[in-house]
Write an enzyme that holds these catalytic residues in place. Structure first.
Site, short mmCIF file in Angstrom:
data_model
loop_
_atom_site.label_atom_id
_atom_site.label_comp_id
_atom_site.label_asym_id
_atom_site.label_seq_id
_atom_site.Cartn_x
_atom_site.Cartn_y
_atom_site.Cartn_z
N ASP A 150 0.85 -1.20 0.00
CA ASP A 150 0.00 0.00 0.00
C ASP A 150 0.88 1.24 0.00
OD1 ASP A 150 -2.87 1.07 0.32
OD2 ASP A 150 -1.69 2.25 1.74
N1 LIG Z 1 3.43 3.79 -12.45
C1 LIG Z 1 3.40 4.47 -11.27
N2 LIG Z 1 2.50 4.09 -10.32
C2 LIG Z 1 2.53 4.79 -9.15
C3 LIG Z 1 3.40 5.87 -8.91
N3 LIG Z 1 3.15 6.34 -7.66
C4 LIG Z 1 2.15 5.58 -7.15
N4 LIG Z 1 1.79 4.64 -8.05
C5 LIG Z 1 0.73 3.63 -7.92
O1 LIG Z 1 -0.34 4.22 -7.19
C6 LIG Z 1 -1.06 3.18 -6.56
C7 LIG Z 1 -1.19 3.51 -5.10
O2 LIG Z 1 -2.45 3.10 -4.67
P1 LIG Z 1 -2.66 1.82 -3.69
O3 LIG Z 1 -3.97 1.99 -3.06
O4 LIG Z 1 -1.45 1.63 -2.85
O5 LIG Z 1 -2.69 0.56 -4.68
P2 LIG Z 1 -3.77 0.20 -5.80
O6 LIG Z 1 -3.32 0.75 -7.11
O7 LIG Z 1 -5.14 0.55 -5.36
O8 LIG Z 1 -3.61 -1.36 -5.94
P3 LIG Z 1 -3.80 -2.46 -4.77
O9 LIG Z 1 -2.41 -2.92 -4.43
O10 LIG Z 1 -4.62 -3.53 -5.41
O11 LIG Z 1 -4.48 -1.77 -3.61
C8 LIG Z 1 -0.27 1.89 -6.74
O12 LIG Z 1 -0.80 1.14 -7.81
C9 LIG Z 1 1.11 2.43 -7.09
O13 LIG Z 1 1.85 1.48 -7.83
C10 LIG Z 1 4.33 6.23 -9.95
O14 LIG Z 1 5.12 7.18 -9.84
N5 LIG Z 1 4.29 5.51 -11.09
#
Ligand SMILES: Nc1nc2c(ncn2[C@@H]2O[C@H](COP(=O)(O)OP(=O)(O)OP(=O)(O)O)[C@@H](O)[C@H]2O)c(=O)[nH]1
Length: 202
Positions: free
Chosen positions: A79
């Site tokens: 997360d």
């Molecule tokens: N490609 C990319 N993704 C980013 C970056 N910063 C944050 N993220 C993505 O932003 C999302 C953060 O949200 P979370 O709630 O942690 O994760 P999610 O996308 O909902 O996916 P889950 O793991 O299924 O909860 C993640 O998918 C990270 O990989 C970045 O600079 N580049």
């Protein structure tokens, strides 16, 4: 030489394409199953207030939720929580929220707290959190609109409405922290733990 020594692929409790790409590039075979937990409900029920503790708890809950559906498998949850002073931000739901979020972040330094947890049969075997510090440039409304017009829907897939490895890099005047933490998965400490469990051949 084999990188992964486990008898079964790792289970990644994530929909995140960035996290999946990090594991793929590291040569770690995995099966991805989104945890589909109510992150805000877990956060509120936890009573936790610091972004690092929130990120760890959510990573643990995601891994535990998927572990319950895959007995015997080693499950990785992750997360990322964005902190701006006392405020925490989540992924913007739409363009309007992305605009509001970028207006708040522009000209200031925010932190990305990225946590990972490994769970097997409901037991938390490992959890860790890393921090990156991001200094965003002052941005006019016109610059924010131009940026969002360029990145489109991708703005809603990241907590800060940016992908640093993409056009998001133009938003920053300084970045401190490792790219894995910024992408949302503190991979180096995860690999250290897997190595300690004799699951890696490198
Ligand atoms: N490609 C990319 N993704 C980013 C970056 N910063 C944050 N993220 C993505 O932003 C999302 C953060 O949200 P979370 O709630 O942690 O994760 P999610 O996308 O909902 O996916 P889950 O793991 O299924 O909860 C993640 O998918 C990270 O990989 C970045 O600079 N580049």
């Amino acid at each position: 030489m084999t990188v992964w020594l486990g008898s079964q692929p790792l289970v990644l409790a994530s929909q995140s394409l960035a996290r999946q790409a990090l594991l793929l590039n590291a040569g770690i075979p995995f099966d991805a199953f989104p945890a589909a937990i109510d992150e805000r409900a877990v956060q509120h029920a936890s009573g936790l207030t610091t972004p690092g503790e929130i990120a760890v708890r959510l990573a643990e809950e995601k891994a535990a939720a998927v572990s319950a559906r895959h007995p015997g498998r080693l499950v990785l949850g992750a997360d990322q929580t964005l902190a701006l002073g006392e405020r925490t931000f989540n992924k913007p739901a739409d363009r309007a929220q992305a605009v509001a979020q970028l207006r708040s972040l522009a000209g200031r330094r925010h932190e990305l707290h990225s946590a990972a947890a490994l769970v097997r049969n409901g037991q938390i075997l490992f959890s860790d959190v890393s921090v990156a510090r991001m200094t965003m440039r002052p941005l006019s409304d016109e610059q924010i609109d131009t940026y969002l017009n360029e990145v489109g829907e991708a703005a809603t897939t990241s907590v800060g409405a940016y992908q640093l490895e993409g056009l998001g890099v133009h938003l920053f005047s300084a970045v401190h922290g490792d790219l894995f933490t910024i992408l949302g998965l503190p991979l180096v400490p995860v690999l250290e733990f897997l190595r300690s469990q004799r699951l890696l051949g490198l």
